[in-house]
Design an enzyme around this catalytic site. Structure first.
Site, PDB file in Angstrom:
ATOM      1  N   LEU A  12       8.836  73.166  -0.363  1.00  0.00           N
ATOM      2  CA  LEU A  12      10.155  72.860   0.179  1.00  0.00           C
ATOM      3  C   LEU A  12      10.760  71.626  -0.454  1.00  0.00           C
ATOM      4  CD1 LEU A  12       9.483  73.515   3.975  1.00  0.00           C
ATOM      5  CD2 LEU A  12      10.642  75.020   2.348  1.00  0.00           C
ATOM      6  N   GLY A  13       9.947  70.740  -1.012  1.00  0.00           N
ATOM      7  CA  GLY A  13      10.461  69.520  -1.619  1.00  0.00           C
ATOM      8  C   GLY A  13       9.351  68.539  -1.891  1.00  0.00           C
ATOM      9  N   GLU A  14       9.722  67.448  -2.564  1.00  0.00           N
ATOM     10  CA  GLU A  14       8.772  66.402  -2.897  1.00  0.00           C
ATOM     11  C   GLU A  14       9.279  65.072  -2.380  1.00  0.00           C
ATOM     12  OE1 GLU A  14       7.862  66.231  -6.980  1.00  0.00           O
ATOM     13  OE2 GLU A  14       6.815  68.151  -7.037  1.00  0.00           O
ATOM     14  N   PHE A  47       5.468  60.073  -2.188  1.00  0.00           N
ATOM     15  CA  PHE A  47       4.016  60.052  -2.356  1.00  0.00           C
ATOM     16  C   PHE A  47       3.379  61.421  -2.133  1.00  0.00           C
ATOM     17  CE2 PHE A  47       4.900  58.635   2.010  1.00  0.00           C
ATOM     18  CZ  PHE A  47       4.269  59.627   2.728  1.00  0.00           C
ATOM     19  N   GLY A  48       4.160  62.411  -1.788  1.00  0.00           N
ATOM     20  CA  GLY A  48       3.567  63.704  -1.530  1.00  0.00           C
ATOM     21  C   GLY A  48       4.576  64.810  -1.656  1.00  0.00           C
ATOM     22  N   GLN A  49       4.217  65.959  -1.127  1.00  0.00           N
ATOM     23  CA  GLN A  49       5.087  67.116  -1.179  1.00  0.00           C
ATOM     24  C   GLN A  49       5.042  67.829   0.156  1.00  0.00           C
ATOM     25  OE1 GLN A  49       3.730  69.878  -4.133  1.00  0.00           O
ATOM     26  NE2 GLN A  49       1.590  69.730  -3.532  1.00  0.00           N
ATOM     27  N   VAL A  50       6.048  68.682   0.389  1.00  0.00           N
ATOM     28  CA  VAL A  50       6.156  69.437   1.630  1.00  0.00           C
ATOM     29  C   VAL A  50       6.236  70.910   1.264  1.00  0.00           C
ATOM     30  CG1 VAL A  50       7.442  69.782   3.764  1.00  0.00           C
ATOM     31  CG2 VAL A  50       7.390  67.526   2.684  1.00  0.00           C
ATOM     32  N   LYS A  67       2.982  68.574   5.239  1.00  0.00           N
ATOM     33  CA  LYS A  67       3.033  67.445   4.318  1.00  0.00           C
ATOM     34  C   LYS A  67       1.650  67.224   3.739  1.00  0.00           C
ATOM     35  CE  LYS A  67       6.955  64.777   6.023  1.00  0.00           C
ATOM     36  NZ  LYS A  67       7.439  63.399   6.315  1.00  0.00           N
ATOM     37  N   ASP A  82      15.316  54.192   6.289  1.00  0.00           N
ATOM     38  CA  ASP A  82      15.881  55.098   5.274  1.00  0.00           C
ATOM     39  C   ASP A  82      16.715  56.175   5.954  1.00  0.00           C
ATOM     40  OD1 ASP A  82      16.473  56.157   2.831  1.00  0.00           O
ATOM     41  OD2 ASP A  82      14.577  57.213   2.596  1.00  0.00           O
TER      42      ASP A  82
END
Length: 922
Positions: free
Chosen positions: A584-586, A589-592, A614, A723
């Site tokens: 789904l996205g980055e 520090f990680g990705q989903v 995650k 954020d």
């Protein structure tokens, strides 16, 4: 006083539409809407006339009632400071004009030949168009076989003209009725005339005649201009594209298929320009006979009626001009040049970049205060940033009858320089041979179709006596500096000598044995914190790391690191019940990834639910793992809330760390808004896509309200997001807003702020000044970010501070600049944004107050669909007087808020109805 100056400059920039004569004091105010176009293309037209004849030059106006016009003739024998021919005025400044203005030339002589300029101006800016008048002494009864040739050369080119005749030795050359004489630069050999290193003075009409007769064998119209680039410059520069031959042009007079004259200017094939700009495509070519040109868009014939706003086809200049381009103008544009001997074609690709419109931005600190000596020179610099074509004026504040201000409090000024951004050095004001009268305040005023901006500086003029005194003071100051510096250096040298002597007396001890001593240590990777919570008060697990440490100065050896994640029965989910799907996205520090989790719903164990997972990337570091664990632990202590992304489970055993959270099918709020923009918006995200849903104004307020509720809950849990932006708010299938991305969030327990001490990539356009400059994060800094998020919502996914470099943004925020009201926003809601952007953090509203205010607004409005062609004041339940709004109806980027108590500026239309301007023209 600052408000008065802004009001005055607004009137000045609109070119005295509501002006008042200084001498008579009689007002002549008239509120007139003006077209962005000033002069009709194609007028005036070139003309050829015999000596003693008559000709009429015609200039057509779009808005004659609000336009002033003046006729000039270019004097090629006199050059101005910028190297261009001097313009000689033929008429005074004409007003109260009809739609067609005619300048007659009667009983024409050879001296009347040359270039005539029609110059018009109104509140939209200035425009100039020109035409050549060619005067012939007499022509033979038999017409010439060859037509008149129009050639354009660059400065420094070589001009070579050939006169076709059987008697080359009997040819004479004339320029504007005067015989051309042979000299070191002009060589005449038989029927060929060659002029080396052409200059502006070489422009004009050249005629070759047989000696002893008045028979004109051939005539040439020559124009010498600066090198013209092939960029997307403004159409009002009076420049011409090269339509003639290059350095050697003998072959232009023989039969020849079309060919490009300046291929190096056609190398740029991709044009990526912001929306609202003017684009000009050029295909400079020639051939014999002179070829014609036509234009295609995406392989089909392209005409003016195919585009809103029309086009300008300047066939004699081999160019296509499109003003105020929009995303629908994207495509392939091809020019086809052809004559009876062949055809050639060239293709350009146009990409229009989406931009929110904004008024000009002036670089902070410019112009600067300047000091000059009597008789010397000075200059002011004004750097202008603008997507739309800006108009720039330099103003000097003056005194009338001993006062700098009129009875109505508006200062007197005179215009000292004016022009558009693409004119030569219009951003620089030069002052020469300065006198004491030149001292005073100077202002740089820049405006475009959206709005205007201005900044001022002072010129101080010193006499020779003042300079002598200043020199004496400086010499005395430098003497003191030298004395103090010498004493300081002597002290430092003495200290160094003492230290060296002590080192000699007490030699350094032998170094310790540096053999590395290995030891094994086990220590917490990160200290865990707990927050009192009914649902997850037991979450206080420690993460341990086992590593080998060395006491030597060498780097830590690359050994095996072992991480121990304790088993948490309340949140652990069986890894075998999880099926991973597409990414789904980055994140940083990680990705989903999307996944299907069987039995994660405790109320329905047999149900397969869609979740977001995650996880870390393959190249993740220890710090990345610690950040993910920190986010996981923070989410554990949070109760379930409708407007935040909630934790569903974790996989910590027998494999990589997985954090399972709620899945939002409609993606981020930013893309959700962009995908639902009405097709009529000039900066629609995708002009070919029909919005899935048509948003109402109530929908937008609901988005802001739901995000405020989520942030109110996070604030109650003493959590600072850091954020908050539309990209970090997700939208579910039921259009529920959920705050996500706790990667930057930090829990706070005993203190109410978090100060960042490490360097990293930060969302500067959403950050409050105290976070941006002092690295201090509080709930109040999150409120600032919420104000920016509201601006994103009411611009339907617009980008904050469009086109402003980060370095320039720092200066603008320090000076008190704030973004203007979006066109799709009420005055009341914009005031909430401005409260969120208060310079003093404690003066900003809390999220609880924002929830209450947005709830009140939400209840008071009805479901009316968005109409972006009209202002949104009609939806406001409380803003009765929209004329006192702090921003105009147009959507610009900045407004200035130097003081929190600064009164609102009058809107533009109110200015014209209430104020008059006092100006004098130099």
């Amino acid at each position: 006083m600052l408000s008065i100056l802004k009001v005055f400059i607004a009137i000045c920039f609109m070119e005295l539409v509501c002006s008042r004569s200084i001498t008579s004091g009689e007002p002549r105010a008239k509120d007139i809407r003006v077209s962005r176009h000033i002069l009709t293309p194609g007028y005036p037209e070139n003309a050829t006339v015999l000596v003693g004849g008559h000709v009429k030059l015609v200039c057509k106006l779009h808005q004659p009632a609000s336009t002033r016009l003046q006729w000039f003739k270019k004097d090629s024998n006199r050059l101005g400071p910028d190297g261009s021919p001097v313009l000689t005025a033929l008429t005074p400044l004409l007003e109260n004009l009809s739609k067609v203005n005619i300048f007659p030339l009667v009983n024409i002589s050879l001296e009347d030949a040359g270039e005539y300029v029609c110059k018009a101006e109104n509140s939209a800016g200035q425009a100039t168009r020109s035409a050549w008048v060619e005067v012939l002494s007499e022509v033979s009864e038999e017409p010439t076989e060859e037509p008149s040739e129009h050639l354009l050369l660059e400065l420094g080119d070589v001009l070579k003209l050939r006169c076709d005749t059987n008697r080359p030795g009997a040819v004479q050359w004339f320029k504007s009725g005067v015989r051309v004489q042979h000299n070191a630069r002009i060589q005449i050999r038989a029927a060929v005339m060659e002029i080396a290193d052409v200059t502006y003075e070489d422009s004009g009409v050249y005629v070759c005649m047989l000696r002893g007769t008045k028979e004109a064998l051939r005539n040439f119209t020559i124009t010498v201009a600066d090198a013209v680039g092939s960029g997307d410059d403004d159409d009002e520069d009076n420049g011409l594209d090269d339509i003639g031959p290059e350095t050697e042009n003998d072959q232009v007079y023989i039969s020849r298929a079309p060919y490009w004259t300046h291929t190096q200017r056609m190398e740029k094939k991709l044009y990526a320009v912001p929306a609202g700009n003017t684009v000009k495509f050029r295909c400079p070519a020639t051939g014999s006979p002179l070829p014609t040109i036509r234009w295609l868009k995406n392989g089909r014939e392209f005409r003016g009626e195919h585009r809103i706003g029309g086009i300008k086809l300047r066939h004699q200049h081999w160019s296509l001009v499109m003003e105020s381009v929009v995303p629908s103008d994207r495509g392939n544009y091809s020019c086809v040049v052809e004559n009876k001997y062949g055809s050639i074609a060239h293709t350009y690709l146009l990409d229009v970049l989406e931009r929110s419109p904004h008024r000009p931005i002036l670089q902070a600190g410019l112009p600067k205060n300047t000091t000059a000596i009597v008789g010397g020179d000075a200059q002011f610099l004004c750097k202008v940033y603008s997507d739309a074509q800006p108009h720039i004026q330099w103003l000097k504040h003056i005194e009338m009858n001993g006062s700098r201000y009129g009875p109505d409090g508006i200062p007197y000024v005179k215009i000292v320089k004016t022009g558009s951004l693409n004119m030569s050095e219009v951003e620089v004001l030069y002052l020469t041979n300065i006198s004491m009268e030149d001292a005073g305040e100077y202002s740089c005023l820049a405006g475009n179709s959206i709005g205007f901006s201005h900044q001022s500086a002072w010129l101080t003029v010193l006499s020779e006596e003042d300079v002598a005194k200043e020199v004496d003071l400086m010499e005395a100051k430098y003497t003191d500096i030298i004395i103090y510096a010498s004493g300081f250096l002597a002290l430092v040298m003495a200290i160094v000598i003492v230290v060296l002597c002590r080192m000699q007396v007490h030699p350094s001890r032998e170094p310790f044995d540096t053999l590395p001593v290995q030891k094994l240590s086990k220590f917490p990777l990160r200290r865990q914190y707990s927050v009192e919570s009914n649902s997850s008060g037991k979450s206080s697990a420690s993460l341990m790391r086992v590593a080998r440490l060395s006491s030597s100065c060498s780097p830590m050896l690359a050994g095996v690191m072992e991480f121990e994640l304790p088993y948490d029965p309340d949140w652990e989910f069986p890894r075998e019940n999880l099926t991973l799907g597409k990414p789904l996205g980055e994140g940083c520090f990680g990705q989903v990834v999307r996944a299907e989790a069987y039995g994660i719903n405790k109320e329905n164990q047999d149900h397969m639910a869609t979740v977001a997972v995650k996880m870390l990337k393959d190249d993740a570091t220890d710090k990345d793992l610690a950040d993910l664990i920190s986010e996981m632990e923070l989410m554990k202590v949070m109760d379930k809330h409708k407007n935040i992304i909630n934790l569903l489970g974790v996989c910590t055993q027998d494999g990589p760390l997985y954090v399972l959270v709620e899945y939002a099918s409609k993606g981020s709020l930013r893309e959700y808004l962009r995908a639902r923009r009405p097709p009529g918006m000039d900066y629609t995200f995708d002009v070919t896509k029909v919005p899935e849903e048509q948003l109402t104004f109530k929908d937008l307020v609901s988005c802001a309200y739901q995000v405020a509720r989520g942030m109110e809950y996070l604030a109650s849990k003493r959590c600072i997001h850091r954020d908050l932006a539309a990209r970090n708010v997700l939208v579910t299938e039921d259009n529920v807003m959920k705050i996500a991305d706790f990667g930057l969030a930090r829990g706070v327990h005993q203190i109410d702020y978090y100060k960042k001490t490490t360097n990293g990539r930060m969302p500067v356009k959403w950050m409050a000044p105290e976070a941006l400059f002092d690295r201090v994060y509080t709930h109040q800094s999150d409120v600032w970010s919420f104000g920016v998020l509201m601006w994103e919502i009411f611009t339907l996914g617009g980008s904050p501070y469009p086109g402003i470099p980060v370095e320039e943004l720092f200066k603008l925020l320090k000076e008190g600049h704030r973004m203007d009201k979006p066109s799709n926003c009420t005055h009341e809601l914009y005031m909430k944004m401005r409260e969120c952007w208060h310079a003093v953090p404690t003066q900003r509203p809390t999220f609880k107050q924002l929830v209450e205010e947005l709830d009140r607004v939400l209840v008071s409005i009805s479901d009316e669909y968005l109409d972006l062609s009209t202002p949104f004041e009609q939806y406001s339940p409380s803003c009765e007087d929209t004329s006192s709004s702090c921003s105009s109806d147009n959507d610009s980027v900045f407004t200035h808020d130097a003081l929190s108590t600064e009164p609102c500026l009058l809107g533009y239309h109110d200015v014209h109805s209430r104020m008059d301007l006092k100006t004098t023209m130099r």
